[in-house]
Write a protein that holds these residues in place. Structure first.
Motif, PDB file in Angstrom:
ATOM      1  N   UNK A 253     -41.568 111.638 -36.436  1.00 25.17           N
ATOM      2  CA  UNK A 253     -42.437 111.618 -35.248  1.00 25.17           C
ATOM      3  C   UNK A 253     -43.876 111.379 -35.686  1.00 25.17           C
ATOM      4  N   UNK A 254     -44.729 111.158 -34.731  1.00 23.53           N
ATOM      5  CA  UNK A 254     -46.129 110.810 -35.059  1.00 23.53           C
ATOM      6  C   UNK A 254     -47.006 112.065 -35.104  1.00 23.53           C
ATOM      7  N   UNK A 255     -46.463 113.149 -34.574  1.00 23.38           N
ATOM      8  CA  UNK A 255     -47.123 114.464 -34.661  1.00 23.38           C
ATOM      9  C   UNK A 255     -46.033 115.428 -35.122  1.00 23.38           C
ATOM     10  N   UNK A 256     -46.250 116.137 -36.187  1.00 25.09           N
ATOM     11  CA  UNK A 256     -45.196 117.023 -36.700  1.00 25.09           C
ATOM     12  C   UNK A 256     -45.819 118.217 -37.414  1.00 25.09           C
ATOM     13  N   UNK A 257     -45.005 119.245 -37.600  1.00 22.41           N
ATOM     14  CA  UNK A 257     -45.527 120.451 -38.256  1.00 22.41           C
ATOM     15  C   UNK A 257     -45.144 120.407 -39.731  1.00 22.41           C
ATOM     16  N   UNK A 258     -46.132 120.577 -40.584  1.00 22.82           N
ATOM     17  CA  UNK A 258     -45.898 120.560 -42.027  1.00 22.82           C
ATOM     18  C   UNK A 258     -46.438 121.848 -42.636  1.00 22.82           C
ATOM     19  N   UNK A 259     -45.714 122.354 -43.644  1.00 26.28           N
ATOM     20  CA  UNK A 259     -46.347 123.351 -44.509  1.00 26.28           C
ATOM     21  C   UNK A 259     -46.855 122.521 -45.680  1.00 26.28           C
ATOM     22  N   UNK A 260     -48.168 122.547 -45.885  1.00 32.48           N
ATOM     23  CA  UNK A 260     -48.691 121.851 -47.049  1.00 32.48           C
ATOM     24  C   UNK A 260     -49.510 122.830 -47.885  1.00 32.48           C
ATOM     25  N   UNK A 261     -49.235 122.783 -49.190  1.00 33.06           N
ATOM     26  CA  UNK A 261     -49.892 123.705 -50.126  1.00 33.06           C
ATOM     27  C   UNK A 261     -50.580 122.910 -51.227  1.00 33.06           C
ATOM     28  N   UNK A 262     -51.642 123.509 -51.773  1.00 35.47           N
ATOM     29  CA  UNK A 262     -52.406 122.831 -52.820  1.00 35.47           C
ATOM     30  C   UNK A 262     -52.704 123.856 -53.903  1.00 35.47           C
ATOM     31  N   UNK A 263     -52.302 123.555 -55.147  1.00 39.13           N
ATOM     32  CA  UNK A 263     -52.536 124.522 -56.223  1.00 39.13           C
ATOM     33  C   UNK A 263     -53.660 124.014 -57.119  1.00 39.13           C
ATOM     34  N   UNK A 264     -54.424 124.981 -57.657  1.00 38.88           N
ATOM     35  CA  UNK A 264     -55.558 124.686 -58.533  1.00 38.88           C
ATOM     36  C   UNK A 264     -55.381 125.493 -59.815  1.00 38.88           C
ATOM     37  N   UNK A 265     -55.292 124.768 -60.939  1.00 37.47           N
ATOM     38  CA  UNK A 265     -55.103 125.435 -62.234  1.00 37.47           C
ATOM     39  C   UNK A 265     -56.167 124.976 -63.207  1.00 37.47           C
ATOM     40  N   UNK A 266     -56.290 125.760 -64.321  1.00 37.70           N
ATOM     41  CA  UNK A 266     -57.327 125.396 -65.306  1.00 37.70           C
ATOM     42  C   UNK A 266     -56.798 124.393 -66.329  1.00 37.70           C
TER      43      UNK A 266
END
Ligand code: 9G3
Length: 571
Positions: free
Chosen positions: A152-165
């Motif tokens: 679909x053109x509108x949808x629900x997402x779980x999006x995650x972003x990790x930050x490491x050294x």
């Protein structure tokens, strides 16, 4: 919930455009309604399931140490201009302009946004690792929305972003997300497999997709029948056929009037297509890239795009480009005397002897051509693997099945932190760019995939873990005071126990109530009818099995036992 109060939106019929089971059943059971092409509203029944899936996602993400965030869906163009992606995406990006003529997009994904958050909020390696996630509506103006909320053109997402050294930290974040995803899909009752995948335009090193087998899936997934190797066909590694050694014969030009396709050439010359090589020419950011694969094989355009460092999707070369490179019409291209910016030679071709190729002259081909003596090129894996071919890991046989991607996890590295100067102070006091990963789950697509995997001819069969309601209590005759009294008592007892119960107190025939309960996929049904005279009711599981006559006082324990069987705690 009492059905007499509920917005019961079950349908007998659905629009013809609903082709796949999940699309039909999510409409018929009253979970979604179409607003426009690729845009859906979620009705109360659908929202209950969405919430259950989202809560499973939330619990597992929190257990992994990730922290829930909620970024804006409206994103200023400036952030995308910093990463260079504002111009990289075309009509697929919904763009809006505000009253002051400032440009924004409706967020299709949030790498730039979270990289900006990190550069503003994280200063020192001591604060790392950080993993931020959100469950949010995304917008992508798909060219061909289809299959309901599946694409679909509108949808629900779980999006995650990790930050490491450092890389080691990213490897751990990536593996933690992999493990969380396995738990999430398991708990949702979804049989999803993790497969190696291409990272595509998002960049970064490698990525993994979580796929559910589905004949309406849009991806081809390669599985080994002997080991656990699994990969999206875009990424699956090929092992070329070995050829019998032959003496190198003299190259010869032969007239092949109007023989352009492999079939025409191999039948005209009466040679097996395995002795021919096709040369396809591509336009890669304006450059002419030639790809040679054996005549009976298919070019893998993702592998070609990666090998030629394409910044956008590649496309077949125009007639002009073909003429420029081969001095002949399409269908006679070959590697000898070819003028191309890059010549990619599939490894299988390198091992062939005395092959037939286009002569770069309209109406002619060359035979007895040999790699090394007659032409050079960059050798690599540029073709699609085929059903039954050798597994690149164990030598067993591979099989190919259609699949739908419900999750995708990526190692991004420093692609966004470099582009946006998102840095932290390392142990050595020096500034360093964050090492990032990003991790997505299509939440609405997961709901649809659960329906695809859990339905029968009567409707949806929800796993107890995500069902909109756990038990429907159905008085056969709502006008019968005794039946209504018993049914209401059982309903209230279940609610008090923490069970999501439905009481179908509508003035409808029993058959309609049973049909709706099956269509909506309620896992357990308690029928309150004539047997109350003997202190009994009927209990039935939606997953099958017969109607079981049990004592009224046994109902609550029966339901509790079902929760325990499903490893579910009552709230
Ligand atoms: C865009 C548009 C469409 C897009 C993207 C950007 C897909 C885009 C890839 C990803 C990668 C990961 C974080 C969660 C997991 C997936 N379609 N992708 O970047 F501007 Cl219009 O979204 N993002």
């Amino acid at each position: 919930m009492k059905m007499s109060k509920m917005l019961v939106a079950t349908l007998r019929e659905v629009p013809a455009e609903a082709e796949i089971a999940s699309h039909k059943l999510m409409l018929r059971s009253g979970m979604i309604r179409k607003v426009a092409s690729g845009i859906y509203a979620h009705l109360p029944l659908g929202v209950k399931v969405l919430n259950n899936v989202e809560n499973i996602v939330r619990e597992e993400m929190n257990n992994s140490g990730a922290q829930e965030f909620l970024a804006s869906a409206v994103i200023p163009a400036e952030l995308w201009q910093e990463s260079g992606r504002w111009d990289a995406y075309g009509p697929e990006m919904f763009r809006v302009t505000d009253r002051n003529s400032r440009q924004f997009c409706l967020g299709p994904t949030h790498e730039e946004v979270f990289t900006d958050i990190a550069r503003n909020e994280i200063k020192s390696y001591k604060q790392l690792p950080v993993n931020l996630y959100q469950i949010q509506t995304k917008y992508r103006d798909e060219r061909r929305p289809r299959f309901g909320v599946m694409r679909s053109r509108e949808f629900i997402m779980k999006d995650a972003y990790s930050f490491d050294k450092d890389q080691e930290g990213l490897d751990k974040s990536f593996n933690d997300m992999h493990d969380a995803y396995v738990r999430i899909f398991n708990r949702c009752g979804l049989d999803a497999k993790c497969v190696e995948a291409d990272s595509g335009a998002i960049g970064g090193s490698n990525s993994a997709e979580f796929m559910v087998k589905s004949e309406v899936g849009e991806d081809d997934i390669v599985f080994c029948t002997s080991c656990d190797y699994a990969a999206n066909i875009e990424k699956a590694e090929t092992v070329g056929d070995k050829c019998e050694e032959e003496a190198l014969l003299d190259m010869e030009k032969i007239e092949t009037p109007n023989s352009r396709t492999i079939e025409e050439v191999s039948s005209f010359l009466n040679v097996d297509s395995k002795k021919t090589v096709k040369t396809l020419l591509y336009n890669v950011d304006g450059k002419t890239v030639a790809v040679l694969v054996r005549g009976d094989r298919e070019v893998n355009e993702v592998k070609v795009a990666n090998a030629s460092n394409a910044s956008t999707d590649i496309e077949l070369a125009t007639h002009e480009m073909v003429f420029e490179a081969t001095n002949s019409e399409t269908g006679f291209a070959g590697p000898v005397g070819l003028k191309a910016d890059l010549i990619l030679v599939d490894a299988e071709v390198k091992n062939m002897y005395n092959m037939v190729v286009g002569a770069n002259e309209t109406g002619y081909h060359l035979k007895n051509v040999n790699y090394g003596r007659d032409f050079e090129g960059t050798v690599g894996d540029f073709r699609n693997i085929e059903e039954g071919e050798v597994c690149p890991r164990c030598g067993g046989k591979v099989t190919i099945a259609r699949g739908t991607e419900v999750g995708h996890i990526f190692k991004l590295g420093t692609k966004y932190s470099e582009a946006m100067n998102a840095r932290f102070i390392g142990e050595d006091g020096k500034e360093k760019p964050f090492i990032m990963g990003c991790y997505g789950i299509g939440v609405t697509r997961t709901v649809a995939s659960i329906v695809e995997q859990h339905h029968d001819e009567f409707g949806i069969v929800w796993p107890l873990s995500v069902a909109p309601y756990h038990v429907s209590v159905i008085p056969v005759n709502s006008k019968d005071e005794e039946q209504m009294r018993i049914a209401t008592e059982l309903y209230e007892g279940l609610i008090a126990m923490g069970v999501d119960a439905l009481l179908d107190d509508r003035k409808e025939r029993a058959g309609v109530k049973f049909k709706d309960s099956e269509l909506m996929g309620i896992p357990m049904r308690v029928t309150v009818g004539k047997k109350i005279g003997d202190g009994e009711v009927e209990f039935k599981l939606r997953t099958g099995g017969d109607n079981e006559t049990i004592k009224i006082e046994e109902v609550l324990d029966k339901v509790r036992a079902e929760f325990e069987k499903n490893n579910l705690k009552l709230k």
